[in-house]
Design a protein around this motif. Structure first.
Motif: not given
Length: 141
Positions: A99-115
């Motif tokens: 979740v943190r990695a996707y967020s740092v990379l600016g990939q919020k949709n992937k971060a939300r999916g991983a969450l």
């Protein structure tokens, strides 16, 4: 002798983790960075994120890439973590890192999916779920 034994082990079982690790070490010591990177990069996705060898491999791969002037492929590392979590979904720290990695990379949709995937996987792990939710709050998800 040891190198020959590991080479033989790898011939009989190309997936032998120990042989790949130690042959990568031999290659790195000899300055054959390309071979070491190939062995270790192939091994990394197979090692659970909570295994101490995982962080050791990440550090050695980063060191070799820096030596050769190549930047680590962050996206590939993140996707490797995502793939590992599919086979080992009980890894609470892995879900937080993803979740943190996707967020740092600016990939919020992937971060939300991983969450969402992490929450499903950790629904019976109250401590892991709480830590994942805290990570989500820190990342403003």
């Amino acid at each position: 002798e040891a190198e020959a034994a590991f080479t033989d082990a790898l011939k009989s079982n190309p997936r032998d983790r120990g042989a790949r690790f130690y042959l990568g070490q031999v290659a790195a010591q000899r300055g054959d960075n390309a071979r070491a990177l190939t062995l270790w990069s192939g091994l990394l996705p197979e090692i659970p994120a909570n295994n101490p060898l995982h962080d050791m491999l990440l550090n050695r791969i980063a060191m070799l890439r820096a030596r050769t002037g190549k930047a680590p492929d962050i996206n590939a590392m993140v996707e490797g973590l995502a793939a590992r979590l599919k086979s080992n979904p009980d890894d609470a720290s892995g879900w937080r890192r993803l979740v943190r990695a996707y967020s740092v990379l600016g990939q919020k949709n992937k971060a939300r999916g991983a969450l969402a995937d992490g929450r499903k996987a950790l629904k019976k792990d109250a401590v892991g779920l709480a830590a994942l939710n805290a990570e989500a709050a820190n990342d403003h998800l």
